[in-house]
Every structure is written in structure tokens, then in C-alpha cells.
Motif scaffolding. Sequence first.
Motif, PDB file in Angstrom:
ATOM      1  N   ALA A 155       0.965  -1.144  -0.101  1.00 34.24           N
ATOM      2  CA  ALA A 155       0.017  -0.015  -0.024  1.00 34.24           C
ATOM      3  C   ALA A 155       0.794   1.317  -0.075  1.00 34.24           C
ATOM      4  CB  ALA A 155      -0.978  -0.068   1.296  1.00 34.24           C
ATOM      5  N   VAL A 156       2.096   1.105   0.594  1.00 33.19           N
ATOM      6  CA  VAL A 156       2.877   2.323   0.511  1.00 33.19           C
ATOM      7  C   VAL A 156       3.376   2.881  -0.865  1.00 33.19           C
ATOM      8  CG1 VAL A 156       3.847   1.967   2.911  1.00 33.19           C
ATOM      9  CG2 VAL A 156       5.133   1.203   1.258  1.00 33.19           C
ATOM     10  N   ASP A 157       3.341   1.760  -1.719  1.00 33.18           N
ATOM     11  CA  ASP A 157       3.889   2.089  -3.186  1.00 33.18           C
ATOM     12  C   ASP A 157       2.947   3.101  -3.905  1.00 33.18           C
ATOM     13  OD1 ASP A 157       5.506  -0.019  -2.404  1.00 33.18           O
ATOM     14  OD2 ASP A 157       4.556  -1.335  -3.949  1.00 33.18           O
ATOM     15  N   THR A 158       1.860   3.254  -3.476  1.00 27.61           N
ATOM     16  CA  THR A 158       0.894   4.234  -4.475  1.00 27.61           C
ATOM     17  C   THR A 158       0.241   5.353  -3.375  1.00 27.61           C
ATOM     18  OG1 THR A 158      -0.854   2.597  -3.838  1.00 27.61           O
ATOM     19  CG2 THR A 158       0.369   2.375  -6.241  1.00 27.61           C
ATOM     20  N   ALA A 159       0.649   5.179  -2.203  1.00 22.57           N
ATOM     21  CA  ALA A 159      -0.107   6.121  -1.008  1.00 22.57           C
ATOM     22  C   ALA A 159       1.039   7.206  -1.168  1.00 22.57           C
ATOM     23  CB  ALA A 159      -0.207   5.591   0.255  1.00 22.57           C
ATOM     24  N   PRO A 160       0.406   8.669  -0.748  1.00 21.84           N
ATOM     25  CA  PRO A 160       1.314   9.707  -0.716  1.00 21.84           C
ATOM     26  C   PRO A 160       2.253   9.584   0.536  1.00 21.84           C
ATOM     27  CG  PRO A 160      -0.926  10.507  -0.714  1.00 21.84           C
ATOM     28  CD  PRO A 160      -1.056   8.946  -0.800  1.00 21.84           C
ATOM     29  N   VAL A 161       3.424  10.093   0.399  1.00 22.86           N
ATOM     30  CA  VAL A 161       4.606   9.815   1.264  1.00 22.86           C
ATOM     31  C   VAL A 161       4.444  10.952   2.387  1.00 22.86           C
ATOM     32  CG1 VAL A 161       7.159   9.631   1.382  1.00 22.86           C
ATOM     33  CG2 VAL A 161       6.073   8.628  -0.599  1.00 22.86           C
ATOM     34  N   VAL A 162       4.062  10.350   3.461  1.00 17.85           N
ATOM     35  CA  VAL A 162       3.909  11.287   4.575  1.00 17.85           C
ATOM     36  C   VAL A 162       5.191  10.939   5.749  1.00 17.85           C
ATOM     37  CG1 VAL A 162       2.368  11.947   6.617  1.00 17.85           C
ATOM     38  CG2 VAL A 162       1.491  11.297   4.325  1.00 17.85           C
ATOM     39  N   ALA A 178      17.162  13.050   1.102  1.00 22.10           N
ATOM     40  CA  ALA A 178      16.374  13.852  -0.198  1.00 22.10           C
ATOM     41  C   ALA A 178      15.125  13.622  -0.335  1.00 22.10           C
ATOM     42  CB  ALA A 178      17.468  13.627  -1.319  1.00 22.10           C
ATOM     43  N   LEU A 179      14.682  12.420  -0.388  1.00 22.36           N
ATOM     44  CA  LEU A 179      13.401  11.801  -0.562  1.00 22.36           C
ATOM     45  C   LEU A 179      12.284  12.367   0.430  1.00 22.36           C
ATOM     46  CD1 LEU A 179      12.376   8.117  -1.748  1.00 22.36           C
ATOM     47  CD2 LEU A 179      10.953   9.439  -0.226  1.00 22.36           C
ATOM     48  N   LEU A 180      12.665  12.283   1.583  1.00 23.97           N
ATOM     49  CA  LEU A 180      11.972  12.884   2.892  1.00 23.97           C
ATOM     50  C   LEU A 180      11.963  14.336   2.687  1.00 23.97           C
ATOM     51  CD1 LEU A 180      13.306  10.528   5.802  1.00 23.97           C
ATOM     52  CD2 LEU A 180      11.159  10.593   5.046  1.00 23.97           C
ATOM     53  N   ALA A 181      13.027  15.070   2.355  1.00 19.80           N
ATOM     54  CA  ALA A 181      12.898  16.441   2.139  1.00 19.80           C
ATOM     55  C   ALA A 181      11.635  16.796   1.072  1.00 19.80           C
ATOM     56  CB  ALA A 181      14.188  17.146   2.090  1.00 19.80           C
ATOM     57  N   THR A 182      11.814  15.962   0.045  1.00 17.33           N
ATOM     58  CA  THR A 182      10.858  16.201  -0.994  1.00 17.33           C
ATOM     59  C   THR A 182       9.399  15.934  -0.767  1.00 17.33           C
ATOM     60  OG1 THR A 182      12.800  16.182  -2.483  1.00 17.33           O
ATOM     61  CG2 THR A 182      10.623  15.954  -3.536  1.00 17.33           C
ATOM     62  N   ALA A 183       9.270  14.954   0.005  1.00 20.61           N
ATOM     63  CA  ALA A 183       7.845  14.407   0.604  1.00 20.61           C
ATOM     64  C   ALA A 183       6.938  15.411   1.181  1.00 20.61           C
ATOM     65  CB  ALA A 183       7.902  13.234   1.489  1.00 20.61           C
ATOM     66  N   ASP A 184       5.912  15.875   0.507  1.00 24.68           N
ATOM     67  CA  ASP A 184       5.018  16.785   0.936  1.00 24.68           C
ATOM     68  C   ASP A 184       3.717  16.434   1.727  1.00 24.68           C
ATOM     69  OD1 ASP A 184       3.865  16.292  -1.166  1.00 24.68           O
ATOM     70  OD2 ASP A 184       3.760  18.147  -2.262  1.00 24.68           O
ATOM     71  N   GLY A 185       3.660  14.953   1.863  1.00 23.32           N
ATOM     72  CA  GLY A 185       2.479  14.554   2.248  1.00 23.32           C
ATOM     73  C   GLY A 185       1.492  14.373   1.296  1.00 23.32           C
ATOM     74  N   GLU A 186       1.595  14.856  -0.014  1.00 24.46           N
ATOM     75  CA  GLU A 186       0.741  14.424  -1.206  1.00 24.46           C
ATOM     76  C   GLU A 186       1.255  13.733  -2.150  1.00 24.46           C
ATOM     77  OE1 GLU A 186      -0.665  18.398  -2.373  1.00 24.46           O
ATOM     78  OE2 GLU A 186      -1.391  18.898  -0.354  1.00 24.46           O
ATOM     79  N   ARG A 187       2.684  14.012  -2.461  1.00 25.48           N
ATOM     80  CA  ARG A 187       3.301  13.358  -3.733  1.00 25.48           C
ATOM     81  C   ARG A 187       3.469  11.775  -3.324  1.00 25.48           C
ATOM     82  NH1 ARG A 187       6.820  17.974  -3.298  1.00 25.48           N
ATOM     83  NH2 ARG A 187       6.340  19.424  -4.901  1.00 25.48           N
ATOM     84  N   THR A 188       3.207  11.049  -4.405  1.00 24.12           N
ATOM     85  CA  THR A 188       3.151   9.557  -4.189  1.00 24.12           C
ATOM     86  C   THR A 188       4.918   9.120  -4.754  1.00 24.12           C
ATOM     87  OG1 THR A 188       2.772   9.022  -6.760  1.00 24.12           O
ATOM     88  CG2 THR A 188       1.074   9.233  -4.883  1.00 24.12           C
ATOM     89  N   PRO A 189       5.068   7.818  -4.377  1.00 27.57           N
ATOM     90  CA  PRO A 189       6.504   7.488  -4.742  1.00 27.57           C
ATOM     91  C   PRO A 189       6.835   7.954  -6.330  1.00 27.57           C
ATOM     92  CG  PRO A 189       5.655   6.059  -3.187  1.00 27.57           C
ATOM     93  CD  PRO A 189       4.639   6.853  -3.308  1.00 27.57           C
ATOM     94  N   ALA A 190       5.955   7.536  -7.173  1.00 25.47           N
ATOM     95  CA  ALA A 190       6.108   7.688  -8.537  1.00 25.47           C
ATOM     96  C   ALA A 190       6.241   9.066  -8.870  1.00 25.47           C
ATOM     97  CB  ALA A 190       4.898   7.109  -9.422  1.00 25.47           C
TER      98      ALA A 190
END
Length: 260
Positions: A155-162, A178-190
Motif C-alpha cells: 500500500a505504501v507504493d501508491t500512497a502519498p509519502v508522509v 533527499a526523498l524525505l525532504a521532498t515528500a510533502d504528504g501529497e506526492r506518491t513515490p512515482a
Amino acid sequence: MSAVATPVSPMLVRLAAEKATGALLRDHGTLYLVDGRVVHAESPAAPGVDVLLTTGGRLPRENWDEAVDRAGAHRAVGRFLVDSGRLQDGELEICHLGAVFDAAFFALSPTSGPTRFRYGVGHWFGTVRPVSAEAVERETVRRRELLDAVWPYPAVDTAPVVPRPAAPGQTVGARQRALLATADGERTPAELARLLGRPAFHTLLDVRRLAAAGLVETPLSPEPEAEAVPPAPALLPVLPVSDPDIALLRRLRDALEAHL
């Protein structure tokens, strides 16, 4: 195909045996074959070679656009990038192989939709380094097993990264920071993969490792099958050298690990 007990795509196996040339269309992407070998792959879930080269900083966007404009009609974009001095042969091969295996992983994901093959269809990028269908299937299976070994909840593969706060003393590597710094709680891994110019599979792998470490929110998932889950490997597993395609995968793996 002794390396894969149950083929990921029986049609791909049959087309490889027939030495077919054309495009294999599936729900989640397309594989392009020449004489039964995979020469290109695309998937909406994976950044294309253009994103990996331009967003990744190796090639200015205008150089990519020039190559497409001047060589796309001749199915020789890759060759143009090398002949014009924009890239070295080895650079192009590694980047293109990374994009092919990345897109193939998603294109060969389980699907209930129809699988079609259009004979004679080619891709405008052109042929760089053909790979056997067996190697593509083997690598797809290996990547599936690796993801499940790290965190068996897809499920984490398609959910927003929070992101979640780290525990005292808990650290992560530069790529994951770098990934965590870019994750805004709305963008998915893709979406993060495209934004960062990284392969989508390796972004999924980072997200699953972060999930296992408690550093991202984990949406509810069905329980995995009740069987022992091996510990997550520190890096991609070692592949034995038994044929040229395996040697090629090792070379690609080593290049990717250099940036993990």
C-alpha cells in the motif's frame, strides 16, 4: 526459462521464442522487442530515460529535445546523443538499461486487463543494448522479492509519502534524506521519482525501507501471507555470473548502487 518457475508474462516468453519484433502492450506499460529481445520499455509509473538524464542533471533539456527532433523519426535518438558527443556510450547504456528494467518491472506487474502484441512496431529512441526476455523476467521477480523482503505491505507504493519524526539517534542515508525532504504528504513515490529524476523502483525501495524504519506513515494493508520474511538486505543482492545478461545486470546494479 528455468530461472523463473512461472513466467511473469507467458506471452513475452512465447514472443521471445518466436524471435518476434514489435510492441507488447499491457495495462501498466509497453515492452518493445527486436528479434525476441527487449530493446525498450515504458510505463506511466516509471520516469523515462529523458527524465533520468535531464532531471538527474546529466543532460540539458535542450540537448534531449534536439536529439528527439533530429533523430526521432529515424529511431536513433540514443545513437545521436553519443555521436553528437552529448553522452558516452557507457553512460547511455547504463541510463537506458536502468530505464528499461524500471519500466519493465511495472509493465510486467500482475494485471487483469488484456495483453496485446503489435508486430513490427518500433520505438523512436532506437536500440542501445538488447536484453533477453529471460533476464527481464528474472530481474522483475528479483525486484518483487526484494520489496517484499524489506516491507511486505505494498500500500505504501501508491500512497502519498508522509514523513514521520525520527527517533532519537535515528539516521538515514543521503538518498533517503533527499526523498524525505521532498515528500510533502501529497506526492506518491512515482511522483517523487519523477521530481528527483530517479528510477521509480529504487524510490519504492527507499519508501519501503523508510516504512520499515517507522519514518513514513504506513497506510492500512492486508496482512501478508503467513510465511517467514527474510531480513532486508543492506544492498541489492549479488547476482551470479552465469551468462552475458546476468553480467549485464551486475554491471547495472553496481552503477545504481553507486548512487544509493
